[in-house]
Design a protein around this motif. Structure first.
Motif, PDB file in Angstrom:
ATOM      1  N   GLY A 297      -5.789  12.760  -1.610  1.00 49.70           N
ATOM      2  CA  GLY A 297      -6.087  14.177  -1.767  1.00 49.70           C
ATOM      3  C   GLY A 297      -7.290  14.645  -0.981  1.00 49.70           C
ATOM      4  O   GLY A 297      -7.268  15.714  -0.359  1.00 49.70           O
ATOM      5  N   HIS A 298      -8.366  13.849  -0.984  1.00 48.00           N
ATOM      6  CA  HIS A 298      -9.578  14.261  -0.263  1.00 48.00           C
ATOM      7  C   HIS A 298      -9.371  14.286   1.247  1.00 48.00           C
ATOM      8  O   HIS A 298     -10.081  15.007   1.959  1.00 48.00           O
ATOM      9  N   VAL A 299      -8.419  13.523   1.719  1.00 43.68           N
ATOM     10  CA  VAL A 299      -8.137  13.512   3.156  1.00 43.68           C
ATOM     11  C   VAL A 299      -7.665  14.900   3.617  1.00 43.68           C
ATOM     12  O   VAL A 299      -7.971  15.340   4.722  1.00 43.68           O
TER      13      VAL A 299
ATOM     14  N   LEU B 285      -1.610  -2.803 -10.576  1.00 40.22           N
ATOM     15  CA  LEU B 285      -1.848  -1.555  -9.850  1.00 40.22           C
ATOM     16  C   LEU B 285      -3.336  -1.311  -9.642  1.00 40.22           C
ATOM     17  O   LEU B 285      -4.151  -1.629 -10.512  1.00 40.22           O
ATOM     18  N   GLY B 286      -3.676  -0.729  -8.508  1.00 36.55           N
ATOM     19  CA  GLY B 286      -5.040  -0.310  -8.233  1.00 36.55           C
ATOM     20  C   GLY B 286      -5.029   0.986  -7.457  1.00 36.55           C
ATOM     21  O   GLY B 286      -3.987   1.436  -6.965  1.00 36.55           O
ATOM     22  N   VAL B 287      -6.202   1.620  -7.338  1.00 43.67           N
ATOM     23  CA  VAL B 287      -6.324   2.906  -6.643  1.00 43.67           C
ATOM     24  C   VAL B 287      -7.431   2.800  -5.602  1.00 43.67           C
ATOM     25  O   VAL B 287      -8.524   2.294  -5.875  1.00 43.67           O
ATOM     26  N   PHE B 288      -7.119   3.272  -4.410  1.00 46.02           N
ATOM     27  CA  PHE B 288      -8.067   3.292  -3.284  1.00 46.02           C
ATOM     28  C   PHE B 288      -8.077   4.715  -2.746  1.00 46.02           C
ATOM     29  O   PHE B 288      -7.020   5.333  -2.613  1.00 46.02           O
ATOM     30  N   ASP B 289      -9.260   5.275  -2.459  1.00 46.15           N
ATOM     31  CA  ASP B 289      -9.296   6.636  -1.931  1.00 46.15           C
ATOM     32  C   ASP B 289     -10.431   6.783  -0.933  1.00 46.15           C
ATOM     33  O   ASP B 289     -11.104   5.816  -0.578  1.00 46.15           O
ATOM     34  N   LEU B 290     -10.628   8.025  -0.478  1.00 42.03           N
ATOM     35  CA  LEU B 290     -11.633   8.272   0.557  1.00 42.03           C
ATOM     36  C   LEU B 290     -13.036   7.981   0.053  1.00 42.03           C
ATOM     37  O   LEU B 290     -13.927   7.641   0.832  1.00 42.03           O
ATOM     38  N   ARG B 291     -13.229   8.077  -1.270  1.00 42.64           N
ATOM     39  CA  ARG B 291     -14.535   7.738  -1.842  1.00 42.64           C
ATOM     40  C   ARG B 291     -14.834   6.257  -1.615  1.00 42.64           C
ATOM     41  O   ARG B 291     -15.962   5.881  -1.287  1.00 42.64           O
ATOM     42  N   ALA B 292     -13.824   5.418  -1.810  1.00 44.33           N
ATOM     43  CA  ALA B 292     -14.010   3.976  -1.622  1.00 44.33           C
ATOM     44  C   ALA B 292     -14.180   3.627  -0.146  1.00 44.33           C
ATOM     45  O   ALA B 292     -14.862   2.657   0.198  1.00 44.33           O
ATOM     46  N   ALA B 293     -13.561   4.411   0.731  1.00 42.95           N
ATOM     47  CA  ALA B 293     -13.568   4.082   2.158  1.00 42.95           C
ATOM     48  C   ALA B 293     -14.899   4.386   2.831  1.00 42.95           C
ATOM     49  O   ALA B 293     -15.374   3.609   3.670  1.00 42.95           O
TER      50      ALA B 293
ATOM     51  N   THR C 112     -11.541  19.376  -7.919  1.00 44.56           N
ATOM     52  CA  THR C 112     -10.246  19.280  -8.597  1.00 44.56           C
ATOM     53  C   THR C 112      -9.574  17.951  -8.269  1.00 44.56           C
ATOM     54  O   THR C 112      -8.957  17.314  -9.136  1.00 44.56           O
ATOM     55  N   ILE C 113      -9.713  17.519  -7.018  1.00 45.76           N
ATOM     56  CA  ILE C 113      -9.129  16.238  -6.606  1.00 45.76           C
ATOM     57  C   ILE C 113      -9.870  15.078  -7.258  1.00 45.76           C
ATOM     58  O   ILE C 113      -9.257  14.080  -7.665  1.00 45.76           O
ATOM     59  N   ASP C 114     -11.186  15.184  -7.399  1.00 42.49           N
ATOM     60  CA  ASP C 114     -11.943  14.163  -8.126  1.00 42.49           C
ATOM     61  C   ASP C 114     -11.415  14.009  -9.550  1.00 42.49           C
ATOM     62  O   ASP C 114     -11.223  12.886 -10.045  1.00 42.49           O
ATOM     63  N   ALA C 115     -11.190  15.145 -10.221  1.00 41.80           N
ATOM     64  CA  ALA C 115     -10.715  15.107 -11.605  1.00 41.80           C
ATOM     65  C   ALA C 115      -9.337  14.450 -11.692  1.00 41.80           C
ATOM     66  O   ALA C 115      -9.073  13.652 -12.600  1.00 41.80           O
ATOM     67  N   TYR C 116      -8.464  14.763 -10.736  1.00 44.14           N
ATOM     68  CA  TYR C 116      -7.143  14.156 -10.703  1.00 44.14           C
ATOM     69  C   TYR C 116      -7.255  12.650 -10.465  1.00 44.14           C
ATOM     70  O   TYR C 116      -6.616  11.845 -11.162  1.00 44.14           O
TER      71      TYR C 116
ATOM     72  N   THR D 243       0.858  -1.190   0.000  1.00 52.27           N
ATOM     73  CA  THR D 243       0.000   0.000   0.000  1.00 52.27           C
ATOM     74  C   THR D 243       0.892   1.237   0.000  1.00 52.27           C
ATOM     75  O   THR D 243       1.865   1.316   0.751  1.00 52.27           O
ATOM     76  N   LEU D 244       0.552   2.197  -0.874  1.00 57.61           N
ATOM     77  CA  LEU D 244       1.354   3.406  -1.027  1.00 57.61           C
ATOM     78  C   LEU D 244       0.454   4.637  -0.964  1.00 57.61           C
ATOM     79  O   LEU D 244      -0.143   5.038  -1.974  1.00 57.61           O
ATOM     80  N   PRO D 245       0.320   5.267   0.207  1.00 57.15           N
ATOM     81  CA  PRO D 245      -0.401   6.542   0.265  1.00 57.15           C
ATOM     82  C   PRO D 245       0.346   7.607  -0.545  1.00 57.15           C
ATOM     83  O   PRO D 245       1.568   7.704  -0.498  1.00 57.15           O
ATOM     84  N   GLY D 246      -0.402   8.391  -1.295  1.00 55.36           N
ATOM     85  CA  GLY D 246       0.206   9.429  -2.118  1.00 55.36           C
ATOM     86  C   GLY D 246      -0.672   9.727  -3.309  1.00 55.36           C
ATOM     87  O   GLY D 246      -1.875   9.448  -3.294  1.00 55.36           O
ATOM     88  N   PHE D 247      -0.094  10.309  -4.368  1.00 61.21           N
ATOM     89  CA  PHE D 247      -0.844  10.682  -5.566  1.00 61.21           C
ATOM     90  C   PHE D 247      -2.128  11.427  -5.166  1.00 61.21           C
ATOM     91  O   PHE D 247      -3.222  11.030  -5.568  1.00 61.21           O
ATOM     92  N   PRO D 248      -2.015  12.514  -4.400  1.00 59.42           N
ATOM     93  CA  PRO D 248      -3.212  13.197  -3.884  1.00 59.42           C
ATOM     94  C   PRO D 248      -3.879  14.097  -4.916  1.00 59.42           C
ATOM     95  O   PRO D 248      -5.084  14.017  -5.147  1.00 59.42           O
TER      96      PRO D 248
END
Length: 330
Positions: A125-127, A159-167, A138-142, A72-77
């Motif tokens: 980013g949303h965090v 590779l996969g992406v997990f964010d605050l929307r998924a949480a 803007t963060i949604d678009a990114y 798991t790699l937090p980043g790419f905000p």
């Protein structure tokens, strides 16, 4: 496609287990793949697998079970809002090269450990949206463009992406930020005490304060430079609190994963700092900089103000991508 929740319930702490010799050798080989890319402020030439007991322990659970290792790699905000640092609000060559690098890293691990590895990018980013002064839209678009980039580059197998929307699903972003703080964030007094007592914590605090200061448009800031510095120091503690909370949430959703970090980490830390691209600054990331491609093919991260003095702008898909010093685009 990587499935974010396909992780076994593995212990996340404790001493390194007694490993079978073959398991230990395999874990050491996986670490040797990672070590050349360790992001650190100490001397990487002294690195050896045995100096990283946390990672050996985490790797061992996957290796002993014959399962693909989950990182798991937090980043790419999101991109920095400072136009002197980046080319715009969407992912560009920096993210593209970084995603390719992470995919190749997983492939190199598969060469020494056939079940392979998967990388879950925990886009945060949303965090921090209200603290870094970047709108949630803007963060949604990114984030949407980042997912599209993973797909379009053919990287979705590893590779996969997990964010605050998924949480947190359908809650508003303000509600999600309030919930992650309430459920996972440490007390401010605790962080202040850690920053005073621990050199690594102090460096992190100073690095985040610097980023917040540099990302502010000082031409439109209504106060003095010293007032902005005070404000950024206060916001930096908020970023660290939320970062810690995000880490706890990720650990709960993906137990047993090997935790990577885009920040420099000392040898033996619970998190393993990873360098995505070459840069003159150990703190620089693709979302705080842009790519300069040299005539010999070498690429490095620089702030836009520096890169555009040394190269010409290259477009990809009609959008600014990076700068290049050679006669043709990379």
């Amino acid at each position: 496609m990587l499935t974010p929740h396909a992780t076994p319930d593995l212990p996340a702490g404790g001493d390194a287990p007694a490993l079978a010799p073959s398991t230990r050798r395999t874990c050491a080989e996986i670490l040797r793949v990672l070590l050349p890319y360790r992001r650190t402020l100490d001397d990487p030439h002294e690195d050896a697998p045995d100096a990283f007991p946390h990672q050996l322990r985490q790797l061992a659970h996957w290796v002993a079970a014959g399962r693909p290792v989950l990182f798991t790699l937090p980043g790419f905000p999101c991109k920095s809002p400072n136009p002197a640092k980046v080319l715009g609000p969407l992912p560009d060559e920096g993210e593209r090269l970084s995603l390719r690098f992470l995919d190749r890293l997983c492939a190199r691990i598969a060469a020494v450990y056939p079940p392979g590895a998967r990388m879950l990018i925990c886009s945060d980013g949303h965090v921090f949206s209200d603290l870094i002064r970047v709108p949630d839209a803007t963060i949604d678009a990114y984030g949407d463009a980042l997912r599209a980039l993973v797909h379009d580059e053919g990287l979705a197998t590893r590779l996969g992406v997990f964010d605050l929307r998924a949480a947190y699903g359908d809650l508003s972003y303000d509600e999600k930020r309030a919930r992650i703080e309430a459920e996972h964030a440490p007390a401010l007094a605790t962080l202040r005490a850690e920053t005073r007592a621990d050199e690594t914590a102090r460096r992190l605090y100073q690095g985040i304060t610097r980023f917040l200061f540099e990302d502010t448009d000082q031409a439109t800031y209504p106060g003095t430079r010293s007032a902005l510095q005070r404000e950024c120091r206060a916001r930096a503690y908020g970023v660290i609190r939320r970062s810690r909370a995000w880490g706890e949430l990720i650990a709960g959703h993906h137990p047993g994963a090997v935790r990577l970090s885009i920040h420099p980490q000392p040898r033996g830390a619970a998190k393993f700092g990873i360098r995505l691209l070459a840069a003159p600054d150990a703190w620089l990331t693709p979302w705080h900089a842009c790519v300069l491609e040299h005539a010999d093919g070498r690429r490095e991260l620089l702030r836009r103000a520096d890169a555009e003095q040394r190269g010409r702008l290259v477009l990809r898909g009609g959008r600014p991508s990076h700068f290049a010093t050679g006669p043709t685009a990379g």
